[in-house]
Design a protein around this motif. Structure first.
Motif, PDB file in Angstrom:
ATOM      1  N   LEU A  14       5.652  70.072 -32.936  1.00  0.00           N
ATOM      2  CA  LEU A  14       6.054  69.359 -34.153  1.00  0.00           C
ATOM      3  C   LEU A  14       6.208  70.331 -35.315  1.00  0.00           C
ATOM      4  CD1 LEU A  14       4.115  65.973 -34.079  1.00  0.00           C
ATOM      5  CD2 LEU A  14       6.487  66.444 -33.479  1.00  0.00           C
ATOM      6  N   HIS A  15       7.180  71.222 -35.198  1.00  0.00           N
ATOM      7  CA  HIS A  15       7.496  72.132 -36.302  1.00  0.00           C
ATOM      8  C   HIS A  15       8.365  71.368 -37.304  1.00  0.00           C
ATOM      9  CE1 HIS A  15      11.552  72.767 -34.606  1.00  0.00           C
ATOM     10  NE2 HIS A  15      10.939  72.779 -33.428  1.00  0.00           N
ATOM     11  N   MET A  35      -1.817  59.536 -37.200  1.00  0.00           N
ATOM     12  CA  MET A  35      -1.696  60.400 -36.026  1.00  0.00           C
ATOM     13  C   MET A  35      -3.015  61.129 -35.855  1.00  0.00           C
ATOM     14  SD  MET A  35       2.101  61.891 -36.902  1.00  0.00           S
ATOM     15  CE  MET A  35       2.112  63.056 -35.543  1.00  0.00           C
ATOM     16  N   ILE A  36      -3.526  61.172 -34.624  1.00  0.00           N
ATOM     17  CA  ILE A  36      -4.805  61.813 -34.344  1.00  0.00           C
ATOM     18  C   ILE A  36      -4.594  62.861 -33.265  1.00  0.00           C
ATOM     19  CG2 ILE A  36      -7.185  61.470 -33.590  1.00  0.00           C
ATOM     20  CD1 ILE A  36      -6.748  58.480 -34.542  1.00  0.00           C
ATOM     21  N   TYR A  37      -5.024  64.089 -33.577  1.00  0.00           N
ATOM     22  CA  TYR A  37      -4.862  65.209 -32.653  1.00  0.00           C
ATOM     23  C   TYR A  37      -6.035  66.167 -32.848  1.00  0.00           C
ATOM     24  CZ  TYR A  37      -3.092  69.634 -30.842  1.00  0.00           C
ATOM     25  OH  TYR A  37      -2.967  70.816 -30.173  1.00  0.00           O
ATOM     26  N   ASN A  38      -6.743  66.483 -31.773  1.00  0.00           N
ATOM     27  CA  ASN A  38      -7.892  67.414 -31.839  1.00  0.00           C
ATOM     28  C   ASN A  38      -8.868  67.070 -32.960  1.00  0.00           C
ATOM     29  OD1 ASN A  38      -7.207  68.921 -29.639  1.00  0.00           O
ATOM     30  ND2 ASN A  38      -6.390  70.645 -30.784  1.00  0.00           N
ATOM     31  N   ASP A  39      -9.236  65.816 -33.043  1.00  0.00           N
ATOM     32  CA  ASP A  39     -10.190  65.328 -34.048  1.00  0.00           C
ATOM     33  C   ASP A  39      -9.692  65.465 -35.483  1.00  0.00           C
ATOM     34  OD1 ASP A  39     -12.050  64.572 -32.083  1.00  0.00           O
ATOM     35  OD2 ASP A  39     -12.848  66.603 -31.994  1.00  0.00           O
ATOM     36  N   ALA A  52       0.470  69.939 -40.605  1.00  0.00           N
ATOM     37  CA  ALA A  52      -0.869  70.537 -40.653  1.00  0.00           C
ATOM     38  C   ALA A  52      -1.653  70.295 -39.364  1.00  0.00           C
ATOM     39  CB  ALA A  52      -1.648  69.991 -41.849  1.00  0.00           C
ATOM     40  N   LEU A  53      -1.238  69.319 -38.560  1.00  0.00           N
ATOM     41  CA  LEU A  53      -1.926  69.069 -37.296  1.00  0.00           C
ATOM     42  C   LEU A  53      -1.745  70.227 -36.313  1.00  0.00           C
ATOM     43  CD1 LEU A  53      -1.114  65.301 -36.604  1.00  0.00           C
ATOM     44  CD2 LEU A  53      -3.300  66.276 -37.328  1.00  0.00           C
ATOM     45  N   GLY A  54      -0.628  70.941 -36.408  1.00  0.00           N
ATOM     46  CA  GLY A  54      -0.383  72.075 -35.517  1.00  0.00           C
ATOM     47  C   GLY A  54      -0.135  71.671 -34.074  1.00  0.00           C
ATOM     48  N   ASP A  59       1.145  69.040 -25.936  1.00  0.00           N
ATOM     49  CA  ASP A  59      -0.035  68.390 -26.521  1.00  0.00           C
ATOM     50  C   ASP A  59       0.172  66.878 -26.561  1.00  0.00           C
ATOM     51  OD1 ASP A  59      -1.212  70.855 -26.952  1.00  0.00           O
ATOM     52  OD2 ASP A  59      -0.666  70.943 -29.075  1.00  0.00           O
ATOM     53  N   GLU A  60      -0.925  66.141 -26.553  1.00  0.00           N
ATOM     54  CA  GLU A  60      -0.879  64.695 -26.624  1.00  0.00           C
ATOM     55  C   GLU A  60      -1.414  64.238 -27.978  1.00  0.00           C
ATOM     56  OE1 GLU A  60      -3.306  61.535 -24.233  1.00  0.00           O
ATOM     57  OE2 GLU A  60      -1.587  62.167 -23.013  1.00  0.00           O
ATOM     58  N   ILE A  61      -0.704  63.304 -28.578  1.00  0.00           N
ATOM     59  CA  ILE A  61      -1.082  62.761 -29.890  1.00  0.00           C
ATOM     60  C   ILE A  61      -1.366  61.277 -29.730  1.00  0.00           C
ATOM     61  CG2 ILE A  61      -0.372  62.409 -32.281  1.00  0.00           C
ATOM     62  CD1 ILE A  61       1.869  64.367 -31.808  1.00  0.00           C
ATOM     63  N   MET A  62      -2.391  60.803 -30.427  1.00  0.00           N
ATOM     64  CA  MET A  62      -2.637  59.365 -30.490  1.00  0.00           C
ATOM     65  C   MET A  62      -2.030  58.847 -31.790  1.00  0.00           C
ATOM     66  SD  MET A  62      -6.084  57.058 -30.831  1.00  0.00           S
ATOM     67  CE  MET A  62      -6.605  57.207 -29.136  1.00  0.00           C
ATOM     68  N   PHE A  63      -1.288  57.763 -31.678  1.00  0.00           N
ATOM     69  CA  PHE A  63      -0.726  57.078 -32.839  1.00  0.00           C
ATOM     70  C   PHE A  63      -1.450  55.755 -33.013  1.00  0.00           C
ATOM     71  CE2 PHE A  63       2.692  59.913 -31.750  1.00  0.00           C
ATOM     72  CZ  PHE A  63       3.298  60.218 -32.964  1.00  0.00           C
ATOM     73  N   GLU A  64      -1.821  55.447 -34.246  1.00  0.00           N
ATOM     74  CA  GLU A  64      -2.368  54.136 -34.594  1.00  0.00           C
ATOM     75  C   GLU A  64      -1.419  53.524 -35.621  1.00  0.00           C
ATOM     76  OE1 GLU A  64      -6.392  54.558 -35.981  1.00  0.00           O
ATOM     77  OE2 GLU A  64      -7.155  54.912 -33.964  1.00  0.00           O
ATOM     78  N   VAL A  65      -0.785  52.424 -35.236  1.00  0.00           N
ATOM     79  CA  VAL A  65       0.201  51.764 -36.083  1.00  0.00           C
ATOM     80  C   VAL A  65      -0.351  50.407 -36.491  1.00  0.00           C
ATOM     81  CG1 VAL A  65       2.588  50.993 -36.251  1.00  0.00           C
ATOM     82  CG2 VAL A  65       2.005  52.906 -34.737  1.00  0.00           C
ATOM     83  N   GLU A  66      -0.326  50.137 -37.790  1.00  0.00           N
ATOM     84  CA  GLU A  66      -0.864  48.863 -38.263  1.00  0.00           C
ATOM     85  C   GLU A  66      -0.006  48.325 -39.394  1.00  0.00           C
ATOM     86  OE1 GLU A  66      -5.150  46.874 -39.364  1.00  0.00           O
ATOM     87  OE2 GLU A  66      -4.954  49.041 -39.489  1.00  0.00           O
ATOM     88  N   GLY A  67       0.392  47.061 -39.248  1.00  0.00           N
ATOM     89  CA  GLY A  67       1.162  46.419 -40.303  1.00  0.00           C
ATOM     90  C   GLY A  67       2.053  45.324 -39.750  1.00  0.00           C
ATOM     91  N   ALA A  68       2.832  44.738 -40.635  1.00  0.00           N
ATOM     92  CA  ALA A  68       3.667  43.593 -40.284  1.00  0.00           C
ATOM     93  C   ALA A  68       4.728  43.926 -39.238  1.00  0.00           C
ATOM     94  CB  ALA A  68       4.335  43.042 -41.545  1.00  0.00           C
ATOM     95  N   ASP A  69       5.244  45.156 -39.269  1.00  0.00           N
ATOM     96  CA  ASP A  69       6.305  45.538 -38.329  1.00  0.00           C
ATOM     97  C   ASP A  69       5.820  46.550 -37.293  1.00  0.00           C
ATOM     98  OD1 ASP A  69       6.024  47.618 -40.136  1.00  0.00           O
ATOM     99  OD2 ASP A  69       8.134  47.683 -40.718  1.00  0.00           O
ATOM    100  N   GLU A  70       4.532  46.473 -36.939  1.00  0.00           N
ATOM    101  CA  GLU A  70       3.926  47.473 -36.049  1.00  0.00           C
ATOM    102  C   GLU A  70       4.585  47.529 -34.667  1.00  0.00           C
ATOM    103  OE1 GLU A  70      -0.006  45.007 -34.522  1.00  0.00           O
ATOM    104  OE2 GLU A  70      -0.182  46.267 -36.306  1.00  0.00           O
TER     105      GLU A  70
END
Length: 87
Positions: A14-15, A35-39, A52-54, A59-70
């Motif tokens: 993700l450059h 987005m959650i990556y390496n804590d 800044a996540l680098g 690599d695997e990223i966790m996405f947490e999506v919350e809202g009306a159009d999630e």
């Protein structure tokens, strides 16, 4: 809230360019995206935060999506990853 794990397959990780494509996509929606990556956590709507996540290729990223159009946001993120960040 929708949680999903996705593997980054785009060359170079993700450059600047793929991060920009992702952030521009997410800013079209009202839902919040974490987005959650390496804590580390990032606001998916902030280019500096995402970069800044680098995150590197493979690599695997966790996405947490919350809202009306999630549901729509989650589908859009998955589609972006499937097409290797092509616009």
């Amino acid at each position: 809230m929708i949680r999903m794990n996705l593997e980054v397959v785009v060359s170079g990780g993700l450059h600047a360019r793929p991060a920009s494509v992702l952030v521009n996509l997410l800013n079209q929606y009202s839902s919040s995206v974490k987005m959650i990556y390496n804590d580390k956590q990032a606001n998916g709507k902030s280019i500096l935060s995402v970069m800044a996540l680098g995150v590197k290729t493979g690599d695997e990223i966790m996405f947490e999506v919350e809202g009306a159009d999630e549901q729509e946001v989650a589908a859009s993120i998955e589609a972006l990853f499937e097409r290797n960040f092509a616009i």
